[in-house]
Design a protein around this motif. Structure first.
Motif: not given
Length: 206
Positions: A117-135
């Protein structure tokens, strides 16, 4: 009562809200209420989490799902609701509380579900950081062994083993994490997104 105390002692507006992190609709409602009350919403700290130790062969579907629902799904629902606000505002900041267990396998306890669950959270953060970088920015803080009630559930024998595995031979006090959260939440980290800041006293180094 704590919110009222903070407000009175510091002459600021402070309110407490409550939502079930496994319920996306409740989270959405609460964050929208924050915007109504304060006029804006700038920083989300997704800190809710649970820990349990199941041998992988014995972990039931319900136990596994509950772990994922709180630790991973709840963080995602919170970030998603916040991002809708941040996108409209044009700015925002998300900090997930992950764990050193996202990058290693703890011993002697068995906690494959928690680690996943925690490893998934780290990867989620990386993915969202790229997807939401504009805001908005999205980062993780991954603590090691912290002296909280969660750690206190374990036997002294197990905790002694963990202390011997930390180079400093001691666990972290909760207040020692403050600086990391302030850094991630402030403009001091304005160019940092998608990072996982590990604070474990060197536990993951040997």
């Amino acid at each position: 009562m704590k919110a009222q105390k903070i407000a009175a002692e510091n002459n600021v507006q402070c309110r407490a809200y409550k939502a079930n992190v496994t319920d996306a609709a409740q989270i959405e409602s609460v964050l929208q209420q924050v915007v109504k009350d304060f006029g804006h919403f700038d920083i989300l700290i997704a800190n809710a989490g649970i820990a349990a130790h199941y041998a992988a062969e014995d972990c039931t579907p319900d136990e596994f799902s509950h772990m994922m629902n709180v630790n991973l799904n709840g963080a995602y629902y919170s970030a998603q609701a916040a991002a809708r606000i941040f996108k409209e505002q044009g700015h925002g900041n998300i900090v997930f509380t992950a764990s050193v267990s996202a990058i290693l396998v703890n011993v002697p306890e068995k906690q494959a579900a928690y680690n996943a669950s925690k490893a998934g959270l780290v990867q989620l953060a990386k993915s969202l950081a790229v997807e939401w970088v504009d805001f908005c920015r999205v980062n993780c803080i991954s603590p090691g062994f912290i002296e909280t009630e969660m750690l206190g559930m374990h036997s002294e024998e197990t905790r002694a083993i963990w202390r011997q595995m930390v180079p400093a031979r001691r666990n972290c006090e909760p207040y020692e994490l403050k600086g990391a959260y302030v850094f991630c939440a402030s403009n001091a980290s304005s160019y940092m997104t998608g990072a996982n800041l590990v604070i474990d006293g060197g536990y993951s180094l040997p």
